[in-house]
Design an enzyme around this catalytic site. Structure first.
Site, mmCIF file in Angstrom:
data_model
loop_
_atom_site.group_PDB
_atom_site.id
_atom_site.type_symbol
_atom_site.label_atom_id
_atom_site.label_comp_id
_atom_site.label_asym_id
_atom_site.label_seq_id
_atom_site.Cartn_x
_atom_site.Cartn_y
_atom_site.Cartn_z
ATOM 1 N N THR A 173 0.861 -1.171 0.000
ATOM 2 C CA THR A 173 0.000 0.000 0.000
ATOM 3 C C THR A 173 0.905 1.231 0.000
ATOM 4 O OG1 THR A 173 -1.705 -1.188 1.234
ATOM 5 C CG2 THR A 173 -1.841 1.215 1.197
ATOM 6 N N LYS A 175 -7.068 1.375 -2.929
ATOM 7 C CA LYS A 175 -6.708 0.758 -1.651
ATOM 8 C C LYS A 175 -6.682 1.796 -0.529
ATOM 9 C CE LYS A 175 -5.509 -2.010 1.510
ATOM 10 N NZ LYS A 175 -4.161 -2.168 1.971
ATOM 11 N N LYS A 200 0.280 6.017 8.440
ATOM 12 C CA LYS A 200 0.928 6.222 7.141
ATOM 13 C C LYS A 200 -0.098 6.261 6.028
ATOM 14 C CE LYS A 200 2.052 2.819 4.838
ATOM 15 N NZ LYS A 200 1.505 1.995 3.718
#
Length: 340
Positions: free
Chosen positions: A135, A211, A279
């Protein structure tokens, strides 16, 4: 390259040559050949190890790159061929990366001279594919795709939805994007690690955007679950019947069912740990800002995550958003990391 001989153009054999011809438009094949040879794998955390082990259990030869020799026994035990030399991956038709962030993927692709680390872009054979299941940001995906294209290599982005338990059970959902021929070659790999693949186009960055935004929907759902459970608990009620009612009626999705139960039971077993969630939140907010779209609910989640990490919960799963909500409500819940 720092340690290894230049890759020989014939090392891949006919499969790669056919893919290269197809990209040039002079192939008469009905479709690209599937990946048949060894598969390289970089990023052997909980998710990566489960995915690599599933490939090995399906009879694939998986070369697993790790930097620490103390990891070798663990990987051998699940059927992988571990190595501390990334050069051992460079003759693979596909190298999968399952790494935590942009910097880690860039390092693997471009290498680092100060630690004598070869990069995939310079070392992989023409026609090979870097299958990035991490990701990462859309900007990083575009940069990596361009670097591989300059070297005649393919780049497919295929981030996954699911936790380590889903990875072990081959229940991941995969969102894939890249050159259609490359995505098709990777389909047998997707079938070995997941339950369904969604192919959304030729731009790898689009898969990463999907995503990131999907993770934001889950994160905001967890935040709301934590808040409502805190209300129920503070009124002296057991939150489990409440979660059962909600997930049996209006909120029957996987996120509400799986994570609602965990938040109600106050279990925060490490899976998707808070720093990695933060993140992704920051990456999603950056994408939204670039598009000129405010995401105030995601901003709340960002602040909650920063609070949790500051309180020492960085090793807990993102269900710890429920713990933070409980503490903010004055409940002072004691974090549990058990799965029971």
């Amino acid at each position: 390259m720092s340690k290894h001989e230049p890759r020989r153009p014939h090392a891949f054999g006919s499969a790669s040559e056919k893919v290269l011809r197809e990209r040039r438009g002079d192939s008469q094949l009905a479709g690209p050949p599937p990946v048949l040879g060894e598969i390289g794998f970089v990023g052997l955390g909980h998710m990566g190890t489960a995915m690599a082990a599933n490939l090995a259990s399906m009879g694939r030869q998986v070369i697993a790159y790790v930097r620490r020799r103390d990891q070798i026994g663990r990987l051998e035990a699940v059927g992988l061929r571990p190595t501390t030399d990334i050069g051992d991956l460079l003759d693979c038709e596909v190298v999968i990366s399952m790494l935590p962030d942009d910097d880690a993927v860039r390092e693997i692709v471009f290498g680092r001279g100060d630690i004598d680390l070869d990069g995939l872009a310079a070392g992989m054979m023409p026609g090979a594919i870097h299958l990035s299941m991490s990701t990462i940001s859309t900007a990083a995906a575009s940069l990596l795709a361009s670097a591989h294209a300059r070297n005649g290599q393919g780049y497919v982005a295929a981030p996954v939805f699911g936790n380590p338990d889903a990875a072990k059970a081959r229940q991941l959902f995969i969102v894939a994007a890249g050159v259609p021929a490359d995505v098709e070659r990777c389909q047998p790999i997707f079938d070995s690690v997941g339950q369904r693949t969604f192919v959304i186009g030729a731009d790898p960055g689009d898969a990463n955007l999907v995503k990131l935004l999907g993770n934001m929907m889950s994160a905001t759902a967890l935040e709301m679950l934590g808040e409502v459970v805190a209300v129920v608990r503070k009124r002296g009620l057991d939150p489990r019947p409440f979660i059962d009612i909600m997930t049996s009626t209006m909120f029957g999705g996987r996120a509400h069912k799986i994570y609602g139960d965990k938040i109600a039971r106050q279990t925060y077993t490490p899976g998707f740990v808070l720093p990695l969630v933060l993140k992704d939140v920051r990456l999603a907010l950056a994408e939204a800002e670039k598009a000129g779209v405010p995401m105030p609910s995601v901003g709340v989640v960002r602040d909650r995550l920063i609070t949790g990490i500051a309180r020492g919960y960085g090793e807990l799963d993102w269900t710890a958003l429920g713990l933070i909500a409980a503490e903010e409500a004055g409940l002072y819940a004691v974090p549990s990391v058990t799965s029971n």
